[in-house]
Design an enzyme around this catalytic site. Structure first.
Site, PDB file in Angstrom:
ATOM      1  N   LYS A 280       0.816  -1.216   0.000  1.00 43.31           N
ATOM      2  CA  LYS A 280       0.000   0.000   0.000  1.00 43.31           C
ATOM      3  C   LYS A 280       0.851   1.268   0.000  1.00 43.31           C
ATOM      4  O   LYS A 280       2.051   1.254   0.288  1.00 43.31           O
ATOM      5  CB  LYS A 280      -0.978  -0.028   1.173  1.00 43.31           C
ATOM      6  CG  LYS A 280      -2.070  -1.074   0.959  1.00 43.31           C
ATOM      7  CD  LYS A 280      -3.186  -1.032   1.966  1.00 43.31           C
ATOM      8  CE  LYS A 280      -4.287  -2.022   1.559  1.00 43.31           C
ATOM      9  NZ  LYS A 280      -5.401  -2.061   2.529  1.00 43.31           N
ATOM     10  N   ARG A 315      -3.070 -10.460   4.763  1.00 42.41           N
ATOM     11  CA  ARG A 315      -3.462 -10.538   3.350  1.00 42.41           C
ATOM     12  C   ARG A 315      -2.320  -9.952   2.518  1.00 42.41           C
ATOM     13  O   ARG A 315      -1.988  -8.775   2.664  1.00 42.41           O
ATOM     14  CB  ARG A 315      -4.770  -9.764   3.141  1.00 42.41           C
ATOM     15  CG  ARG A 315      -5.345  -9.817   1.736  1.00 42.41           C
ATOM     16  CD  ARG A 315      -6.665  -9.045   1.690  1.00 42.41           C
ATOM     17  NE  ARG A 315      -7.275  -9.102   0.369  1.00 42.41           N
ATOM     18  CZ  ARG A 315      -7.026  -8.231  -0.620  1.00 42.41           C
ATOM     19  NH1 ARG A 315      -6.160  -7.239  -0.411  1.00 42.41           N
ATOM     20  NH2 ARG A 315      -7.623  -8.349  -1.789  1.00 42.41           N
TER      21      ARG A 315
END
Length: 338
Positions: A280, A315
């Site tokens: 991210k 994840r």
């Protein structure tokens, strides 16, 4: 005044007699941070906790989609989209998607999360038919190829989930926290499906535009508690629910860091925690990695920090690298092989 209780999680082969095991996992705690909106935080001993809070924090988490949660679990990300922020277009074709899913399973993924709609900041909603055509054939082909791991369908839409489950998906992962499609919760309840409830402020098209919170940690906690309680009322047991604080979804850098520093608060929900930080933007910002493909090391670092606070699932895009790191992390702190 409402109090919130965050276990100060520790790990290691030796623990004091006053230590309490966290959620049946590898962490334990002797003290708790008491947080509120109206007073400074304070630290109290674990034996001073209210009985109902102690029960939520210590009750072992039942298996989810067949996965026991007494050790860290890895969810592999398989995006069948042309425009996901990190791997858009890489797995858009059926053959490429199946090969990638099988490779993740062989690399040690405990569950594969398949999505057909990008939820990157600024992404637009994908028509239902398109999303189904991207995901259901991939799930069917993976099952036909012999994949036995659980499969999660990453969707906000009941029709997409229905098609995915018909092809062999076992869990529904909704980034809207079951606020987008009112038919999705009842579908999951009817078919006894475990679910993941994620927090997001706004939708993908607008969530990055000036997100604001009164207290991001407590605001996200309250929002997840509301959604989990709503699903419980609808007939989905809390034991079948995962909670995801939604790092990067309607949060800026400071919001993300505040949540990560106190992510153990979410154990008080009484559910397993899923943490999704892989590649991210904030990892690129702090780790000097402008390209998403160069953020594996930072992603793994943040994942390990989450596991140290007892997070049960991470994840990730980089399954093999994450599994190697988790295995060595566990061996180093425990003196034993995972």
């Amino acid at each position: 005044m409402t109090d919130y209780f965050r276990p100060l999680v520790q790990i290691g082969p030796v623990r004091p007699d006053t230590a309490v095991q966290l959620a049946g996992g590898w962490g334990w705690f002797t003290h708790v941070e008491v947080m509120s909106r109206d007073a400074p935080a304070q630290v109290i001993p674990a034996n001073a906790l209210p009985a109902d809070v102690m029960q939520r924090l210590t009750a072992p988490r039942p298996p989810i989609a067949g996965m026991s949660l007494d050790r860290p679990r890895i969810m592999g990300i398989l995006n069948t989209t042309p425009d996901s922020f990190s791997d858009g277009g890489q797995h858009e074709g059926l053959a490429d998607a199946v090969a990638a899913g099988l490779a993740m399973a062989q690399s040690g993924a405990d569950i594969i999360d398949i999505g057909g709609e990008s939820t990157r900041p600024g992404a637009q909603t994908v028509p239902i038919e398109v999303e189904i055509n991207r995901t259901a054939p991939t799930i069917s082909a993976l099952r036909a190829a012999g994949l036995t791991q659980p499969i999660s369908i990453d969707t906000r839409k009941a029709a997409v989930a229905e098609a995915a489950v018909a092809m062999g998906a076992n869990l529904v992962n909704d980034v809207s926290g079951f606020t987008y499609d009112p038919a999705l919760g009842p579908f999951c309840q009817k078919h006894h499906l475990p679910v993941c409830v994620m927090h997001a402020q706004g939708d993908p098209e607008t969530m990055h535009l000036n997100p604001t919170y009164s207290n991001v940690v407590l605001d996200v906690y309250d929002a997840l508690e509301r959604q989990i309680s709503m699903l419980e009322v609808s007939g989905i047991a809390r034991s079948a629910i995962l909670a995801d604080p939604g790092i990067g979804f309607g949060k800026n850098l400071d919001h993300n860091l505040a949540l990560l520093a106190r992510i153990s608060l979410f154990h008080t929900l009484g559910t397993p925690i899923l943490l999704g930080v892989s590649r991210k933007k904030f990892i690129g910002t702090l780790g000097n990695a402008p390209q998403a493909k160069d953020r594996a090391a930072g992603s793994i670092g943040v994942a390990l920090a989450g596991l140290a606070q007892g997070v049960q699932l991470v994840r990730v895009h980089d399954v093999a690298e994450t599994l190697q790191a988790v295995s060595l992390w566990h061996a180093a702190y425990s003196g034993s092989i995972l």
